[in-house]
Design an enzyme around this catalytic site. Structure first.
Site, mmCIF file in Angstrom:
data_model
loop_
_atom_site.group_PDB
_atom_site.id
_atom_site.type_symbol
_atom_site.label_atom_id
_atom_site.label_comp_id
_atom_site.label_asym_id
_atom_site.label_seq_id
_atom_site.Cartn_x
_atom_site.Cartn_y
_atom_site.Cartn_z
ATOM 1 N N CYS A 1 89.209 -22.334 -77.794
ATOM 2 C CA CYS A 1 90.010 -22.613 -78.993
ATOM 3 C C CYS A 1 90.555 -21.343 -79.642
ATOM 4 C CB CYS A 1 89.192 -23.406 -80.008
ATOM 5 S SG CYS A 1 87.922 -22.437 -80.825
ATOM 6 N N ALA B 1 32.956 -6.945 -70.912
ATOM 7 C CA ALA B 1 32.345 -5.746 -71.494
ATOM 8 C C ALA B 1 31.087 -5.361 -70.724
ATOM 9 C CB ALA B 1 32.005 -5.984 -72.958
ATOM 10 N N GLU B 2 30.346 -6.369 -70.251
ATOM 11 C CA GLU B 2 29.123 -6.101 -69.501
ATOM 12 C C GLU B 2 29.487 -5.518 -68.134
ATOM 13 O OE1 GLU B 2 26.263 -5.906 -70.388
ATOM 14 O OE2 GLU B 2 24.980 -6.070 -68.627
ATOM 15 N N ASP C 1 32.116 -3.767 -67.488
ATOM 16 C CA ASP C 1 32.539 -2.385 -67.747
ATOM 17 C C ASP C 1 31.331 -1.472 -67.929
ATOM 18 O OD1 ASP C 1 35.081 -3.298 -67.618
ATOM 19 O OD2 ASP C 1 35.433 -3.313 -69.791
ATOM 20 N N LYS D 1 53.014 -20.923 -45.705
ATOM 21 C CA LYS D 1 53.483 -19.641 -45.158
ATOM 22 C C LYS D 1 53.757 -18.725 -46.343
ATOM 23 C CE LYS D 1 56.447 -17.525 -41.720
ATOM 24 N NZ LYS D 1 56.878 -16.359 -42.484
ATOM 25 N N ARG E 1 51.529 -4.450 -40.610
ATOM 26 C CA ARG E 1 51.814 -4.944 -39.277
ATOM 27 C C ARG E 1 52.688 -3.970 -38.489
ATOM 28 N NH1 ARG E 1 55.940 -8.212 -37.376
ATOM 29 N NH2 ARG E 1 55.389 -9.334 -35.484
ATOM 30 N N ILE F 1 55.150 -15.311 -35.459
ATOM 31 C CA ILE F 1 55.110 -16.743 -35.117
ATOM 32 C C ILE F 1 56.528 -17.220 -34.869
ATOM 33 C CG2 ILE F 1 54.018 -18.912 -35.736
ATOM 34 C CD1 ILE F 1 52.879 -17.709 -38.150
ATOM 35 N N CYS G 1 81.072 -19.377 -80.637
ATOM 36 C CA CYS G 1 82.411 -19.668 -81.131
ATOM 37 C C CYS G 1 82.244 -20.170 -82.565
ATOM 38 C CB CYS G 1 83.040 -20.744 -80.258
ATOM 39 S SG CYS G 1 84.423 -21.565 -81.052
ATOM 40 N N LYS H 1 48.943 -24.664 -36.937
ATOM 41 C CA LYS H 1 48.184 -24.001 -35.874
ATOM 42 C C LYS H 1 47.322 -25.041 -35.173
ATOM 43 C CE LYS H 1 47.991 -19.822 -38.671
ATOM 44 N NZ LYS H 1 47.195 -18.940 -39.530
#
Ligand code: IVH
Length: 695
Positions: A434, A42-43, A45, A129, A150, A91, A449, A313
């Site tokens: 059945c 609330a603060e 906001d 990954k 990308r 990669i 059933c 890496k």
């Protein structure tokens, strides 16, 4: 700042705007990145609204890095192309999902660096990954100016408006950052956010909204959100971000942070306010890479987000430079994949299986496919609604998912690959085993059933359930054997198990005398059991192991449980109306009582105990009369409290009255109490008794 100065002159307003932004930035970082909120929502906001109000009055103060500018752009016709200052590489992928995937990479690096056996192990950084989309975030003078996908690695799309809506991405960086800084990482959607989004989508669809759809997986949902032309819609799609590298960067100013390794770079990015995965680890040589691969593989399903492997890496940036690139891929990194959790296959048939409680489950029979580390030939379609929603048909090409130990499921159908002339799946209205009617009750998702133990499928399942390790445990009684025993008409009911003889068993297919005798021994052994195991083994709907234990502890004896009313059952901790009713229904059926009796007659036995001592309610057996006006309690409230504590409330005072509770202006009832020598309490005295304190 307690008040808001409506007539602030611009310098004051500018200072306040700067102050508010600083606070909001700090808080957003704590909230979204560190997951340690420091201000009540609330603060936050309130401060946000104050900033918005100031910016409305002084539009000249609006800057692109203001927290108010996360959402607000106009819908676009298309995304602008962005040429990357430094190409976004891909990669090399190692698809060998054995340890050798990591060992081969280490061996190659050592070869290329001309290291021999005597040389020290190479230090790597191992990272998850992430299964999302790569993103380039460009900051100039510490302010986010552009976010680009990308694309083909050379040219991507400008998706800045949408990326701004991601709370985890800082709009402004601390003052010590390079003048131009491009941070690269993965935009993704957390699994819980994905589930919640799909739930909202389903509700919209159910409410008749046009053009809405659910998403197949978090990656697709993330990709859809990033490429959403209307940033207001993108803002409703909860995205997250992990940083894992750099693009263009101008030299770090004097005294600023410097890094010689990838690991230090990631620490610096974290310090600048970017989320960096806590699963990023330094690893020494092939042995630690393999250990990392295995550990993350085990943690995979609990991470909260999807990954499709790990990335190794070379840690030293100097070594990275020495290793360089081949075509579009760096030599110093490799992606080591996990077995895929989703694969394509075709539907050979749709069967309906009957469970222990008669539940009918549609199951897709699939062309065998290797997914999640095992070969899958069946995948559940859960129930009629799910099967309809996914519209799985014979011959369809489907996405099958198997994650962890979860039952494989059909995620979706590829509609373009559907053969012409196929029909939607419909649930049969009779039991496929059945032939009894199968009924779907109002408010239930499943058809059941109605054959009960007349249905051989239910009988088989009931026997297997009773014989399982967590119930009475009959070692060696598996589904093949139960199929033979039931299909051959050798056993019809649970007690028949204990009436099996050596001859009947030894005549079965593939059953040697020795194994027949072993089974008889196992049956004999199973007769000595415990009440919770026996109760659980009966297979009463909604009565799992924990409930069976609670019942046994509470009542001590089976007869007491069988005789208990729903009200009495409700007194057991953790038993609610559904379970209470299910127990009652079960034991009200004469044939179920008969099964219990016969099992006992066959020698199935357990130790019974005394019922749990129930704490006496503080006022049980006591009668109260209320008179006058109590200081805080209304008459009805006082009555309810007394009754809840086991007491009774009467209208007039007699010798049988235990207490008179008197308030202001009590009249004749108080006089009568004094006359008869009945104890008189005030409201405080009543409260003390309710709490079990002796007056
Ligand atoms: S590093 C030069 N690290 O995998 C290396 N990529 O083909 C640049 N990815 O599309 C990438 N997690 O989106 C790197 N921890 C990680 C990653 C990662 C996921 C994605 C990335 C890219 C693809 C590489």
């Amino acid at each position: 700042m307690l008040t808001q100065d409506l007539f602030a002159t611009p310098p004051d307003a500018a200072a306040r705007v700067a102050e508010l932004r600083q606070t909001l930035h700090e808080h957003a970082h704590r909230y979204y990145v560190l997951d340690e909120p420091s201000l009540p929502d609330a603060e936050y906001d309130r401060l946000f609204q104050e900033l918005q109000a100031l910016e409305t009055r002084h539009p000249e103060l609006i800057t692109p890095d203001s927290p108010t500018q996360r959402v607000g752009g106009k819908a676009l016709d298309q995304f602008a192309a962005v040429r990357h200052a430094v190409p976004m590489l891909s990669i090399r992928t190692e698809t060998d999902t054995q340890a050798s995937g990591a060992e081969n990479f280490d061996a190659r690096i050592r070869r290329e660096l001309e290291l021999t056996e005597g040389d020290a192990p190479v230090t790597y950084v191992a990272e998850p990954k992430f299964d999302g989309l790569a993103m380039n975030l460009r900051y100039e003078q510490g302010v986010l100016v552009q976010a680009a996908t990308r694309g083909d690695g050379e040219t991507g799309e400008d998706v800045t408006q949408n990326i701004r809506t991601i709370g985890q991405i800082p709009l402004r960086l601390p003052p010590d950052v390079p003048a131009v800084l491009e941070v690269r990482g993965e935009v993704y959607m957390r699994r819980d956010d994905f589930e919640a989004l799909n739930e909202r989508q389903r509700q919209k669809i159910a409410a008749g909204a046009k053009g809405e759809k659910t998403f197949v997986n978090p990656r697709n949902a993330a990709a859809g959100a990033v490429r959403q032309l209307d940033p207001a819609i993108a803002a409703q799609r909860p995205l997250s971000f992990f940083a894992y590298g750099l693009g263009e960067i101008t030299p770090v100013p004097d005294g600023g942070p410097e890094f010689a390794t990838h690991y230090e770079l990631l620490q610096t990015l974290k310090h600048w306010g970017f989320p960096v995965s806590a699963h990023v680890k330094r690893a020494c040589g092939a042995i630690e890479l393999v250990a990392y691969y295995e550990t993350i593989g085990q943690q995979r399903d609990g991470l909260g987000f999807d990954i499709d492997g790990v990335v190794y890496k070379v840690d030293s940036l100097a070594l990275q430079r020495r290793l360089g690139f081949v075509t579009r891929e760096p030599r110093w990194a490799v992606a080591h994949k996990f077995p895929a959790q989703e694969m394509l296959t075709t539907v050979l048939a749709i069967d309906v299986q009957v469970g222990r409680t008669g539940k009918l489950t549609p199951v897709a029979k699939l062309a065998p496919v290797f997914v999640g580390g095992v070969t899958v030939t069946n995948a559940t379609l859960h129930n009629e609604d799910e099967a309809r929603r996914k519209d799985v048909r014979l011959g369809d090409t489907v996405v099958v998912r198997r994650a962890g130990d979860v039952i494989p499921e059909v995620v979706s159908v590829l509609p373009d690959k559907r053969q012409p002339g196929t029909e939607p799946f419909t649930m049969p209205h009779t039991c496929p085993v059945c032939g009894s009617a199968a009924i779907r009750e109002e408010g239930e998702a499943d058809y059941r059933c109605t054959g009960g133990l007349f249905c051989s499928a239910q009988r088989k399942q009931a026997i297997l359930h009773f014989a399982q390790r967590r119930a009475v445990e009959v070692e060696g009684l598996g589904d093949k054997l139960v199929d033979q025993l039931v299909d051959g008409g050798i056993i019809h009911t649970l007690p028949d198990l204990y009436r099996l003889g050596l001859t009947a068993l030894a005549n079965l297919d593939r059953m040697a005398d020795k194994s027949a005798q072993n089974l008889l021994d196992a049956l004999q052994k199973s007769k000595q059991t415990t009440l919770p195991r026996f109760l659980f083994g009966l297979g009463i709907r909604h009565v799992g192991e924990a409930t069976a234990k609670a019942l046994a502890r509470h009542f001590g004896q089976l007869d007491a449980i069988m005789a208990a009313t729903e009200e009495q059952l409700l007194e057991v901790a953790d038993i609610g109306p559904i379970v209470a009713q299910s127990l009652r229904t079960f034991f009200d059926q004469p044939h179920n009582r008969e099964v219990v009796e016969q099992l006992r007659a066959c020698g199935v036995t357990w130790e019974e105990g005394p019922p749990l001592e129930r704490a006496p309610t503080p006022l049980s057996g006591k009668t109260f009369v209320l008179t006058g006006t109590l200081p805080t309690l209304e008459r009805e409230q006082a009555k309810a409290l007394i009754e809840a504590a086991g007491g009774k409330v009467a209208g007039s005072v007699s010798k049988k009255t235990s207490f008179v509770v008197a308030g202001a202006e009590a009249g004749s009832k108080l006089a009568k109490a004094l006359e008869l020598g009945v104890a008189v309490l005030d409201e405080a005295g009543l409260h003390a008794m309710l709490q079990g304190v002796d007056e």
